[in-house]
Design an enzyme around this catalytic site. Structure first.
Site, PDB file in Angstrom:
ATOM      1  N   LYS A 141       0.815  -1.216   0.000  1.00  0.00           N
ATOM      2  CA  LYS A 141       0.000   0.000   0.000  1.00  0.00           C
ATOM      3  C   LYS A 141       0.850   1.268   0.000  1.00  0.00           C
ATOM      4  CE  LYS A 141      -4.058  -0.690   2.334  1.00  0.00           C
ATOM      5  NZ  LYS A 141      -4.838  -1.002   3.547  1.00  0.00           N
TER       6      LYS A 141
ATOM      7  N   GLY B 155      -9.799  -4.916   5.808  1.00  0.00           N
ATOM      8  CA  GLY B 155     -10.188  -4.057   6.932  1.00  0.00           C
ATOM      9  C   GLY B 155      -9.312  -4.223   8.160  1.00  0.00           C
TER      10      GLY B 155
ATOM     11  N   ARG C 220      -7.297  -7.187  -8.388  1.00  0.00           N
ATOM     12  CA  ARG C 220      -8.045  -8.449  -8.516  1.00  0.00           C
ATOM     13  C   ARG C 220      -9.498  -8.110  -8.810  1.00  0.00           C
ATOM     14  NH1 ARG C 220     -10.872  -8.013  -3.598  1.00  0.00           N
ATOM     15  NH2 ARG C 220      -9.688  -7.001  -1.951  1.00  0.00           N
TER      16      ARG C 220
HETATM   17  P1  ADP Z   1     -13.318  -6.255  -1.438  1.00  0.00           P
HETATM   18  O1  ADP Z   1     -12.472  -5.044  -1.474  1.00  0.00           O
HETATM   19  O2  ADP Z   1     -13.347  -7.093  -2.639  1.00  0.00           O
HETATM   20  O3  ADP Z   1     -14.632  -5.901  -0.902  1.00  0.00           O
HETATM   21  P2  ADP Z   1     -12.551  -7.433   1.040  1.00  0.00           P
HETATM   22  O4  ADP Z   1     -11.702  -6.410   1.734  1.00  0.00           O
HETATM   23  O5  ADP Z   1     -13.912  -7.706   1.533  1.00  0.00           O
HETATM   24  O6  ADP Z   1     -12.538  -7.148  -0.489  1.00  0.00           O
HETATM   25  O7  ADP Z   1     -11.752  -8.766   0.958  1.00  0.00           O
HETATM   26  C1  ADP Z   1     -12.192  -9.852   0.197  1.00  0.00           C
HETATM   27  C2  ADP Z   1     -11.632 -11.103   0.767  1.00  0.00           C
HETATM   28  O8  ADP Z   1     -10.219 -11.066   0.691  1.00  0.00           O
HETATM   29  C3  ADP Z   1     -11.958 -11.325   2.214  1.00  0.00           C
HETATM   30  O9  ADP Z   1     -12.074 -12.702   2.410  1.00  0.00           O
HETATM   31  C4  ADP Z   1     -10.758 -10.748   2.945  1.00  0.00           C
HETATM   32  O10 ADP Z   1     -10.622 -11.332   4.210  1.00  0.00           O
HETATM   33  C5  ADP Z   1      -9.654 -11.159   1.993  1.00  0.00           C
HETATM   34  N1  ADP Z   1      -8.484 -10.266   1.997  1.00  0.00           N
HETATM   35  C6  ADP Z   1      -8.342  -9.099   1.341  1.00  0.00           C
HETATM   36  N2  ADP Z   1      -7.121  -8.576   1.526  1.00  0.00           N
HETATM   37  C7  ADP Z   1      -6.458  -9.423   2.332  1.00  0.00           C
HETATM   38  C8  ADP Z   1      -5.126  -9.460   2.900  1.00  0.00           C
HETATM   39  N3  ADP Z   1      -4.213  -8.518   2.663  1.00  0.00           N
HETATM   40  N4  ADP Z   1      -4.823 -10.478   3.704  1.00  0.00           N
HETATM   41  C9  ADP Z   1      -5.704 -11.457   3.924  1.00  0.00           C
HETATM   42  N5  ADP Z   1      -6.950 -11.492   3.424  1.00  0.00           N
HETATM   43  C10 ADP Z   1      -7.330 -10.504   2.631  1.00  0.00           C
HETATM   44  P1  ADP Z   2      -8.072  -2.489   3.335  1.00  0.00           P
HETATM   45  O1  ADP Z   2      -6.842  -2.843   2.559  1.00  0.00           O
HETATM   46  O2  ADP Z   2      -8.170  -3.200   4.613  1.00  0.00           O
HETATM   47  O3  ADP Z   2      -9.288  -2.545   2.485  1.00  0.00           O
HETATM   48  P2  ADP Z   2      -8.158   0.428   3.051  1.00  0.00           P
HETATM   49  O4  ADP Z   2      -6.955   1.273   3.030  1.00  0.00           O
HETATM   50  O5  ADP Z   2      -8.843   0.179   1.755  1.00  0.00           O
HETATM   51  O6  ADP Z   2      -7.830  -0.951   3.753  1.00  0.00           O
HETATM   52  O7  ADP Z   2      -9.213   1.063   4.070  1.00  0.00           O
HETATM   53  C1  ADP Z   2     -10.355   0.371   4.483  1.00  0.00           C
HETATM   54  C2  ADP Z   2     -11.337   1.350   5.114  1.00  0.00           C
HETATM   55  O8  ADP Z   2     -10.736   2.043   6.207  1.00  0.00           O
HETATM   56  C3  ADP Z   2     -11.817   2.464   4.202  1.00  0.00           C
HETATM   57  O9  ADP Z   2     -12.912   2.063   3.410  1.00  0.00           O
HETATM   58  C4  ADP Z   2     -12.211   3.530   5.205  1.00  0.00           C
HETATM   59  O10 ADP Z   2     -13.449   3.221   5.806  1.00  0.00           O
HETATM   60  C5  ADP Z   2     -11.136   3.382   6.247  1.00  0.00           C
HETATM   61  N1  ADP Z   2      -9.993   4.272   5.984  1.00  0.00           N
HETATM   62  C6  ADP Z   2      -8.859   3.978   5.309  1.00  0.00           C
HETATM   63  N2  ADP Z   2      -8.013   5.020   5.276  1.00  0.00           N
HETATM   64  C7  ADP Z   2      -8.619   6.022   5.943  1.00  0.00           C
HETATM   65  C8  ADP Z   2      -8.259   7.372   6.299  1.00  0.00           C
HETATM   66  N3  ADP Z   2      -7.084   7.897   5.956  1.00  0.00           N
HETATM   67  N4  ADP Z   2      -9.144   8.110   7.029  1.00  0.00           N
HETATM   68  C9  ADP Z   2     -10.335   7.591   7.407  1.00  0.00           C
HETATM   69  N5  ADP Z   2     -10.722   6.336   7.124  1.00  0.00           N
HETATM   70  C10 ADP Z   2      -9.891   5.555   6.416  1.00  0.00           C
END
Ligand code: ADP
Ligand code: ADP
Ligand code: MG
Length: 447
Positions: free
Chosen positions: A116, A165, A292
Site C-alpha cells: 500500500k 479491513g 483483482r
Molecule cells: P473487497 O475489497 O473485494 O470488498 P474485502 O476487503 O472484503 O474485499 O476482501 C475480500 C476477501 O479477501 C476477504 O475474504 C478478505 O478477508 C480477503 N483479503 C483481502 N485482503 C487481504 C489481505 N491482505 N490479507 C488477507 N486477506 C485478505
Molecule cells: P483495506 O486494505 O483493509 O481494504 P483500506 O486502506 O482500503 O484498507 O481502508 C479500508 C477502510 O478504512 C476504508 O474504506 C475507510 O473506511 C477506512 N480508511 C482507510 N483510510 C482512511 C483514512 N485515511 N481516514 C479515514 N478512514 C480511512
C-alpha cells in the site's frame, strides 16, 4: 482463448467463475480443501481436486499444491478469485515460470501496487491526490510523532501489507500514538508477515468511493464508473451501490480519470479497483488499489451490463477489450448486501454451522450470487460470506424497495446472518437520504 482453467478459490466466487467459464465454453478444474469436499458447485466443474486440509494455510494458500493441481488438471490458466492467492505477486510469478496463465495483472504491477505504501508513492507520481501522510514507511515512534504533529491529529497507522479491513489503528494524540506504534508494527508482522507501517491523516466521516477499471495487454484501460461502499462495520464493507449518491458529476469524472491514469502509470491490465475516500467537502483521496476482482463487482455489472469475469478472462487470454470508454454508461441503480453467517447482535461474530433450510429470493431486478443451499454446513475456517444479494432498478428509491422485499424473502435457518442489520440500515432515514459515511453503522446502529 483458453480451453481449460483452474479456479483457485472457494465459495461464491468459485461458483461465479465456473458459471462464466461454462458460458464461454471453457472447461474448469476446481480445487477444494477437505472441508469443502461436499460443496455443490464442485459438481459444475469438469474436475475437482482436493489440495489439502481445511486450514487455508494448508490448502488454498499452498502455492505448490495449487500449481500441482493445475499440472494434473492440465489447464492453461488460473483464476485466483479474491482473497487467498489473488494478490500474491510471487504466486503470479510462479504461474509465469510454469507457463500457466495468471488471470490478473503482471507480477510486477501486483508487487508495486499490492504494497500500500508503494502504491501511494506511485499514485503521487501519477498526480492522483493522496491522503496527507508520511513520505513512505515510518521506521520509529519518533518519526511517527514528527509526521503526526506535521499533518495534525487524528492520524491512522496503516500496515503496508494490510487488507480485509485489518491492520489499521487511529491515534488522536502523542500519547496514544506512542503506545499504538509498536503494537501496530507487531500485529502487522504477525498478521501479514510484514511489519511496515505508514501514516495517513484520519479523515473524519468520509465516504468510501471506488472506481472499477479494466485494461487489456494492448495498452487500453477504461473505467466502469464508481461504487459507493460507505456502509461499513470495522472498515469492512456491508452494502455497496452504484452510482454513488450525492457525488458531484465533476468529482465522479475526476476520480474515474485519476483511476485510469494510475493504472496506465503502473502498466496495469486485467480488472482492478482504485479505492478513494471522499471527505465532507467533496475532496477525494486515493487509499489503495486492489489488483483483482472484487467482492462487490456485481453492482458494476448490473449498471453497465458488462460481465466483468468474462471480460477479465478474455483480456488474460490476450484479447483486446471489446468496448471503449464511450460504450460504458451507468443505467439505473444497483445495490448489493453482503450476507454473512455472523451475529450482528453480538459484534458480528462468525456463526458457522449447518443451514437447516434456505429459501432464496427472486423476481424482477433481483440477483443472488451464492454457493449455499439447504443442508450446507458453513465451515469455521474461512470468510463468513454465504451470499451476495444484488438488486437493479431504474432509481435508488426503487432499488431500496426491491432490496427490502428480497431481504424479507430470504430465509436462512440454522445460523445467524447479517439480514437483520441490512433491514435496519435500509429502513433508516439517513440511508434513504444518503447522509451516510463510513462510521454511520457504528455510530447509529451499534451504539
Ligand atoms: P473487497 O475489497 O473485494 O470488498 P474485502 O476487503 O472484503 O474485499 O476482501 C475480500 C476477501 O479477501 C476477504 O475474504 C478478505 O478477508 C480477503 N483479503 C483481502 N485482503 C487481504 C489481505 N491482505 N490479507 C488477507 N486477506 C485478505
Ligand atoms: P483495506 O486494505 O483493509 O481494504 P483500506 O486502506 O482500503 O484498507 O481502508 C479500508 C477502510 O478504512 C476504508 O474504506 C475507510 O473506511 C477506512 N480508511 C482507510 N483510510 C482512511 C483514512 N485515511 N481516514 C479515514 N478512514 C480511512
Ligand atoms: Mg480497501
Amino acid at each position: 482463448m483458453f480451453k481449460r482453467i483452474l479456479v483457485a478459490n472457494r465459495g461464491e466466487i468459485a461458483l461465479r467463475v465456473i458459471r462464466a467459464c461454462r458460458e464461454l465454453g471453457i472447461e474448469t478444474v476446481a480445487i477444494c480443501s477437505e472441508a469443502d469436499r461436499d460443496a455443490s458447485y464442485l459438481e459444475l466443474a469438469d474436475e475437482a481436486i482436493c489440495v489439502g486440509p481445511a486450514r487455508a494455510a494448508d490448502s488454498y494458500l499452498r502455492i505448490d499444491r495449487v500449481i500441482s493441481a493445475a499440472e494434473i488438471g492440465n489447464v492453461q490458466a488460473i483464476h485466483p478469485g479474491y482473497g487467498f492467492l489473488s494478490e500474491n505477486s510471487h504466486f503470479a510469478e510462479v504461474c509465469r515460470s510454469c507457463d500457466i496463465g495468471f488471470i490478473g495483472p503482471t507480477p510486477e504491477a501486483m508487487a508495486q501496487l499490492g504494497d500500500k505504501n508503494s502504491a501511494r508513492t506511485l499514485a503521487m507520481k501519477a498526480n492522483v491526490p493522496c491522503v496527507p501522510g508520511s513520505d513512505g514507511l515510518v521506521a520509529s515512534e519518533q518519526e511517527a510523532l514528527e509526521v503526526a504533529r506535521k499533518i495534525g491529529y487524528p492520524v491512522l497507522l496503516k500496515a503496508t501489507a494490510g487488507g480485509g479491513g485489518r491492520g489499521m489503528r487511529v491515534a488522536s494524540n502523542d500519547l496514544t500514538l506512542q503506545s499504538a506504534f509498536q503494537q501496530a508494527a507487531t500485529e502487522a508482522q504477525a498478521a501479514f508477515g510484514n511489519a511496515g507501517i505508514y501514516l495517513e491523516k484520519y479523515v473524519e466521516r468520509p465516504r468510501h468511493v471506488e472506481v472499477q477499471i479494466i485494461g487489456d495487454m494492448h495498452g487500453n484501460v477504461v473505467h466502469l464508473w464508481e461504487r459507493d461502499c460507505s456502509t461499513q462495520r470495522r472498515h469492512q464493507k456491508l452494502i455497496e451501490e452504484s452510482p454513488s449518491p450525492r457525488l458531484a458529476q465533476a468529482t465522479r469524472e475526476a476520480m474515474c480519470e485519476a483511476a485510469v491514469r494510475l493504472a496506465k502509470t503502473a502498466g496495469y491490465y486485467s480488472t482492478g479497483t482504485v479505492e478513494f475516500i471522499v471527505d465532507q467537502e467533496g475532496n477525494f483521496y486515493f487509499i489503495e488499489l486492489n489488483s483483482r476482482i472484487q467482492v462487490e463487482h456485481p453492482v458494476t455489472e448490473m449498471v453497465t451490463g458488462i460481465d466483468l469475469i468474462k471480460a477479465q478472462i478474455r483480456v488474460a487470454a490476450g484479447e483486446p477489450l471489446g468496448f471503449s470508454q464511450d460504450d460504458i454508461v451507468q443505467r439505473g441503480h444497483a445495490i448489493e448486501c453482503r450476507i454473512n453467517a455472523e451475529d450482528p447482535a453480538h459484534g458480528f461474530r462468525p456463526c458457522p454451522g449447518r443451514i437447516e433450510k434456505m429459501i432464496v429470493p427472486g423476481g424482477f431486478g433481483v440477483r443472488f450470487d451464492s454457493h449455499v443451499s439447504s443442508g450446507y454446513v458453513v465451515p469455521p475456517h474461512y470468510d463468513s460470506l454465504i451470499g451476495k444479494l444484488i438488486v437493479h432498478q431504474p432509481t435508488r428509491r426503487e432499488a431500496i424497495e426491491t432490496m427490502q422485499r428480497a431481504l424479507k424473502e430470504l430465509r436462512v435457518e440454522g445460523v445467524k446472518t447479517t439480514v437483520p442489520i441490512h433491514l435496519e440500515i435500509l429502513s433508516h432515514s439517513a440511508f434513504h437520504d444518503s447522509q451516510i459515511d463510513t462510521t454511520f453503522v457504528e455510530r447509529t446502529l451499534l451504539g
